[in-house]
Design a protein around this motif. Structure first.
Motif, PDB file in Angstrom:
ATOM      1  N   UNK A 350     -25.717 -76.119  77.963  1.00 31.17           N
ATOM      2  CA  UNK A 350     -24.912 -75.876  79.162  1.00 31.17           C
ATOM      3  C   UNK A 350     -25.622 -76.309  80.442  1.00 31.17           C
ATOM      4  N   UNK A 351     -26.898 -76.674  80.341  1.00 32.74           N
ATOM      5  CA  UNK A 351     -27.677 -76.999  81.542  1.00 32.74           C
ATOM      6  C   UNK A 351     -27.175 -78.277  82.199  1.00 32.74           C
ATOM      7  N   UNK A 352     -26.882 -79.318  81.394  1.00 31.39           N
ATOM      8  CA  UNK A 352     -26.406 -80.584  81.970  1.00 31.39           C
ATOM      9  C   UNK A 352     -25.069 -80.370  82.684  1.00 31.39           C
ATOM     10  N   UNK A 353     -24.223 -79.489  82.142  1.00 34.53           N
ATOM     11  CA  UNK A 353     -22.983 -79.195  82.854  1.00 34.53           C
ATOM     12  C   UNK A 353     -23.290 -78.636  84.237  1.00 34.53           C
ATOM     13  N   UNK A 354     -24.290 -77.765  84.324  1.00 32.49           N
ATOM     14  CA  UNK A 354     -24.644 -77.182  85.615  1.00 32.49           C
ATOM     15  C   UNK A 354     -25.190 -78.226  86.582  1.00 32.49           C
ATOM     16  N   UNK A 355     -25.801 -79.285  86.047  1.00 35.43           N
ATOM     17  CA  UNK A 355     -26.223 -80.411  86.904  1.00 35.43           C
ATOM     18  C   UNK A 355     -24.997 -81.029  87.571  1.00 35.43           C
ATOM     19  N   UNK A 356     -23.935 -81.199  86.798  1.00 35.05           N
ATOM     20  CA  UNK A 356     -22.685 -81.734  87.342  1.00 35.05           C
ATOM     21  C   UNK A 356     -22.106 -80.773  88.373  1.00 35.05           C
ATOM     22  N   UNK A 420     -11.403 -70.252  70.909  1.00 35.65           N
ATOM     23  CA  UNK A 420     -12.554 -69.360  71.052  1.00 35.65           C
ATOM     24  C   UNK A 420     -13.474 -69.849  72.163  1.00 35.65           C
ATOM     25  N   UNK A 421     -14.503 -69.072  72.459  1.00 34.80           N
ATOM     26  CA  UNK A 421     -15.356 -69.382  73.606  1.00 34.80           C
ATOM     27  C   UNK A 421     -16.062 -70.726  73.456  1.00 34.80           C
ATOM     28  N   UNK A 422     -16.545 -71.028  72.256  1.00 33.58           N
ATOM     29  CA  UNK A 422     -17.269 -72.287  72.043  1.00 33.58           C
ATOM     30  C   UNK A 422     -16.359 -73.495  72.225  1.00 33.58           C
ATOM     31  N   UNK A 423     -15.124 -73.383  71.761  1.00 30.75           N
ATOM     32  CA  UNK A 423     -14.164 -74.484  71.935  1.00 30.75           C
ATOM     33  C   UNK A 423     -13.854 -74.705  73.414  1.00 30.75           C
ATOM     34  N   UNK A 424     -13.691 -73.619  74.143  1.00 30.18           N
ATOM     35  CA  UNK A 424     -13.396 -73.740  75.579  1.00 30.18           C
ATOM     36  C   UNK A 424     -14.560 -74.352  76.338  1.00 30.18           C
ATOM     37  N   UNK A 425     -15.781 -73.995  75.976  1.00 31.08           N
ATOM     38  CA  UNK A 425     -16.955 -74.583  76.630  1.00 31.08           C
ATOM     39  C   UNK A 425     -17.033 -76.088  76.370  1.00 31.08           C
ATOM     40  N   UNK A 426     -16.669 -76.505  75.164  1.00 29.92           N
ATOM     41  CA  UNK A 426     -16.639 -77.934  74.854  1.00 29.92           C
ATOM     42  C   UNK A 426     -15.612 -78.675  75.689  1.00 29.92           C
ATOM     43  N   UNK A 427     -14.437 -78.056  75.874  1.00 27.26           N
ATOM     44  CA  UNK A 427     -13.402 -78.662  76.723  1.00 27.26           C
ATOM     45  C   UNK A 427     -13.912 -78.771  78.158  1.00 27.26           C
ATOM     46  N   UNK A 552     -24.268 -92.092  86.088  1.00 28.55           N
ATOM     47  CA  UNK A 552     -25.408 -91.659  85.277  1.00 28.55           C
ATOM     48  C   UNK A 552     -25.175 -90.235  84.764  1.00 28.55           C
ATOM     49  N   UNK A 553     -24.697 -89.349  85.633  1.00 25.02           N
ATOM     50  CA  UNK A 553     -24.402 -87.973  85.220  1.00 25.02           C
ATOM     51  C   UNK A 553     -23.304 -87.928  84.162  1.00 25.02           C
ATOM     52  N   UNK A 554     -22.308 -88.794  84.291  1.00 26.49           N
ATOM     53  CA  UNK A 554     -21.248 -88.853  83.278  1.00 26.49           C
ATOM     54  C   UNK A 554     -21.830 -89.243  81.920  1.00 26.49           C
ATOM     55  N   UNK A 555     -22.736 -90.231  81.926  1.00 26.12           N
ATOM     56  CA  UNK A 555     -23.367 -90.663  80.676  1.00 26.12           C
ATOM     57  C   UNK A 555     -24.215 -89.570  80.054  1.00 26.12           C
ATOM     58  N   UNK A 560     -24.849 -84.956  76.085  1.00 26.22           N
ATOM     59  CA  UNK A 560     -24.919 -83.502  75.967  1.00 26.22           C
ATOM     60  C   UNK A 560     -23.752 -82.955  75.153  1.00 26.22           C
ATOM     61  N   UNK A 561     -22.567 -83.532  75.316  1.00 19.56           N
ATOM     62  CA  UNK A 561     -21.391 -83.092  74.568  1.00 19.56           C
ATOM     63  C   UNK A 561     -21.590 -83.283  73.063  1.00 19.56           C
ATOM     64  N   UNK A 562     -22.174 -84.419  72.677  1.00 14.58           N
ATOM     65  CA  UNK A 562     -22.433 -84.684  71.259  1.00 14.58           C
ATOM     66  C   UNK A 562     -23.391 -83.637  70.696  1.00 14.58           C
ATOM     67  N   UNK A 563     -24.463 -83.345  71.443  1.00 15.94           N
ATOM     68  CA  UNK A 563     -25.427 -82.333  71.000  1.00 15.94           C
ATOM     69  C   UNK A 563     -24.784 -80.954  70.947  1.00 15.94           C
ATOM     70  N   UNK A 564     -23.933 -80.660  71.920  1.00 17.30           N
ATOM     71  CA  UNK A 564     -23.273 -79.357  71.961  1.00 17.30           C
ATOM     72  C   UNK A 564     -22.379 -79.153  70.742  1.00 17.30           C
ATOM     73  N   UNK A 565     -21.614 -80.172  70.380  1.00 16.04           N
ATOM     74  CA  UNK A 565     -20.721 -80.061  69.214  1.00 16.04           C
ATOM     75  C   UNK A 565     -21.533 -79.743  67.959  1.00 16.04           C
ATOM     76  N   UNK A 566     -22.690 -80.412  67.806  1.00  9.11           N
ATOM     77  CA  UNK A 566     -23.547 -80.146  66.646  1.00  9.11           C
ATOM     78  C   UNK A 566     -24.062 -78.706  66.657  1.00  9.11           C
ATOM     79  N   UNK A 567     -24.485 -78.217  67.834  1.00  9.84           N
ATOM     80  CA  UNK A 567     -25.001 -76.847  67.946  1.00  9.84           C
ATOM     81  C   UNK A 567     -23.900 -75.820  67.711  1.00  9.84           C
ATOM     82  N   UNK A 568     -22.689 -76.099  68.213  1.00 11.05           N
ATOM     83  CA  UNK A 568     -21.574 -75.165  68.046  1.00 11.05           C
ATOM     84  C   UNK A 568     -21.177 -75.043  66.572  1.00 11.05           C
ATOM     85  N   UNK A 569     -21.236 -76.154  65.833  1.00 12.80           N
ATOM     86  CA  UNK A 569     -20.912 -76.102  64.403  1.00 12.80           C
ATOM     87  C   UNK A 569     -21.979 -75.345  63.627  1.00 12.80           C
ATOM     88  N   UNK A 570     -23.224 -75.431  64.080  1.00 11.19           N
ATOM     89  CA  UNK A 570     -24.333 -74.753  63.403  1.00 11.19           C
ATOM     90  C   UNK A 570     -24.344 -73.252  63.693  1.00 11.19           C
TER      91      UNK A 570
END
Length: 587
Positions: A350-356, A420-427, A552-555, A560-570
């Protein structure tokens, strides 16, 4: 049979009279359901949050302009100063959460840090009125202030960091304290508890709406003293309101130092490293006898798979043993550590989101300040554009609760369970990517209509500031999914003895986001200013490439989104038992 029936009826009456989650009233007695908590106390806390937020953003929303106009910092330094200050606010949230969960309790912690907050605002208001604004009337768009002495600048930083300490220590605890007013053991109140987080975030944003519009306008015109004193009055009113509800609140007793419990598990697992564990998935673990001081005695945490090396802390192969918390820990204590370890990867994502998110208080304002900000003879303060973020938050909270969530339930044919909360955070992450792309495109067009040789870039581009509306609106939509989801997720998934810590994780991700933003700006400026180039974010934005920074922030957010999806599934949610026999009472 008649006596048994009467006894059962009396038992039901007692269950209905008192809360089922272990909360107590002001005097340490079990809380009476109809006389404490619920929406009466919840509304007081929501109003308190709105007033305190108005006070905080009355300082924070235009701080970048105060630094550039009054203290004469350049754009990059001012943006970094704001990022570091905002980051420090949320670092202090960990201090408040620790004191709350361990020693003071949430009510006392909120009261003490609000007093510090008010003192900091008084000091800032006095310092600005008497020392910083020289000559009188300076600090607007045209009149430059004289250079301040070192002790005057020191006084300014002491005051704003007292504000950071006060707001930071108060913020995570007030969210959790508000949730404490609803008994999740009761079905109706449990639903209200989930709804409270949405209204809490709405109150936070509505409080900042006044700051971003009325106070923002006065401060943009150089009337800093009025803006800061208005913030002080608002913070004092919030404190009085909070104290006024004391007799109607529900309280939880602090659970003791969580660091000792955490390290006992680590040490016990390390000492038992050579102990042979039975093969297979099933083996007996020490459940505790209910007398261990280290156990959080609310709801029993059941054993879960994963982090099996920690199970050694609760494993004993002898039926007779002498209990030592540094050699043997109950399974609930082990699961508490597992729970925190599982939360950390989600939190890191969630840190990169806070950068945005933090760009709204710094670079968005500087970008808007370089656009056409006038309609006829009226000038729109660039910081007030964040009002569109707030309106977007309000609109999407309504849309989510009334439209999106019921629609998802209907599609899934699952009553009461939408996203659920994890799905909403991904959105929220996906929408944040869209916001940065839109901001970059707007900056490309701003540069197209800009005067390259301007000395002071205010209004130097003919592109209207209202082209910023989509990026602010998208940030607001992403907040509803990310930050409201975060509040619910960390509060629900934190162990009972670490609820304030769960809320502090949300604040700390914002903190680290600000520090990472400051680091990124510094790195970008270092590499983009080589060979006598002005850099991406120079003092004159018309000679820079702020658009590239947004892209750059978008990239980075995509990665971060890819990593988040992996962590949310785990991620595995904690398993809870009732354990009502272990309730503790007291304020």
């Amino acid at each position: 049979m008649a006596c048994l029936q009467v006894s059962m009826e009396k038992l039901k009456e007692v269950e209905q009279e008192f809360t089922g989650d272990g909360t107590v009233d002001l005097h340490g007695r079990p809380a009476v359901r109809e006389q404490t908590g619920k929406w009466f106390a919840g509304i007081i806390i929501l109003l308190n949050q709105g007033l305190a937020t108005l006070a905080f953003f009355g300082v924070g929303v235009n701080l970048v302009l105060f630094l550039t106009r009054v203290l004469q910092q350049d754009n990059a330094d001012a943006a970094n100063s704001v990022s570091k200050w905002t980051g420090t606010v949320y670092i202090f949230s960990l201090v408040g959460a620790f004191l709350s969960d361990s020693y003071w309790g949430r009510y006392k912690t909120c009261a003490i840090f609000q007093v510090i907050f008010v003192i900091g605002l008084v000091l800032l208001s006095v310092a600005t009125q008497l020392f910083l604004l020289k000559p009188k009337g300076c600090g607007d768009e045209t009149t430059q202030c004289k250079t301040q002495s070192s002790w005057e600048i020191c006084l300014f930083y002491v005051s704003i960091y007292m504000i950071a300490l006060g707001n930071g220590g108060y913020q995570p605890n007030i969210a959790t304290f508000g949730a404490d007013q609803f008994d999740e053991e009761d079905e109706h109140e449990g639903h209200s508890k989930v709804t409270f987080f949405s209204y809490f975030y709405l109150a936070l944003n509505l409080g900042s709406l006044f700051s971003n519009t009325i106070l923002g306008y006065f401060e943009d015109e150089g009337i800093w003293v009025l803006g800061f004193w208005a913030s002080t009055v608002s913070a004092f009113a919030a404190l009085v309101l909070f104290l006024g509800g004391t007799t109607r609140y529900r309280y939880f007793k602090p659970r003791g130092n969580p660091l000792a419990r955490f390290f006992q598990v680590i040490v016990a697992a390390a000492k038992n490293w050579k102990v042979e564990m039975p093969a297979g998935e099933v083996y007996d673990l020490y459940e505790g006898n209910g007398n261990e001081k280290s156990i959080v005695r609310d709801r029993k945490m059941l054993h879960t798979d994963g982090f099996k090396f920690l199970d050694r802390a609760a494993f004993t192969n002898s039926p007779v043993f002498e209990y030592n918390p540094w050699r043997l820990c109950p399974v609930s204590q082990v699961e508490e550590v597992k729970c925190i370890l599982r939360l950390l990867p989600i939190w890191l994502c969630t840190i990169i989101y806070s950068v945005v998110f933090t760009q709204m208080a710094s670079l968005f304002v500087e970008q808007g300040d370089s656009m056409k900000t006038t309609i006829s003879n009226f000038r729109i303060p660039p910081a007030s554009m964040s009002s569109f973020d707030i309106l977007s938050v309000a609109a999407f909270i309504f849309l989510y609760r009334k439209v999106i969530d019921p629609l998802v339930c209907r599609i899934r044919n699952n009553k009461g369970k939408g996203l659920n909360e994890l799905q909403r955070m991904g959105i929220g992450l996906v929408i944040a990517i869209m916001a940065m792309v839109v901001a970059g495109i707007v900056e490309c067009y701003r540069l197209k209509y800009a005067k390259k040789d301007c000395r002071h870039c205010q209004g130097s581009s003919s592109l209207s500031i209202f082209w910023q509306v989509p990026q602010y609106a998208l940030i607001g939509a992403s907040e509803v999914f990310m930050y409201v989801g975060q509040l619910e997720f960390f509060n629900a998934q934190a162990p009972d003895g670490l609820k304030s810590f769960g809320s502090a994780l949300c604040m700390t991700s914002i903190s680290l986001g600000n520090y990472v933003s400051s680091l990124l700006v510094s790195i970008v400026m270092k590499f983009s200013t080589e060979d006598n180039m002005p850099g991406w974010i120079p003092g004159n934005l018309n000679r820079g490439h702020l658009d590239r920074f947004y892209f750059l922030l978008a990239g980075l957010t995509i990665v971060d989104l890819v990593l988040y999806i992996a962590c949310a599934k785990w991620y595995k949610r904690m398993k809870l038992g009732k354990g009502d026999e272990h309730r503790q009472y007291g304020v």
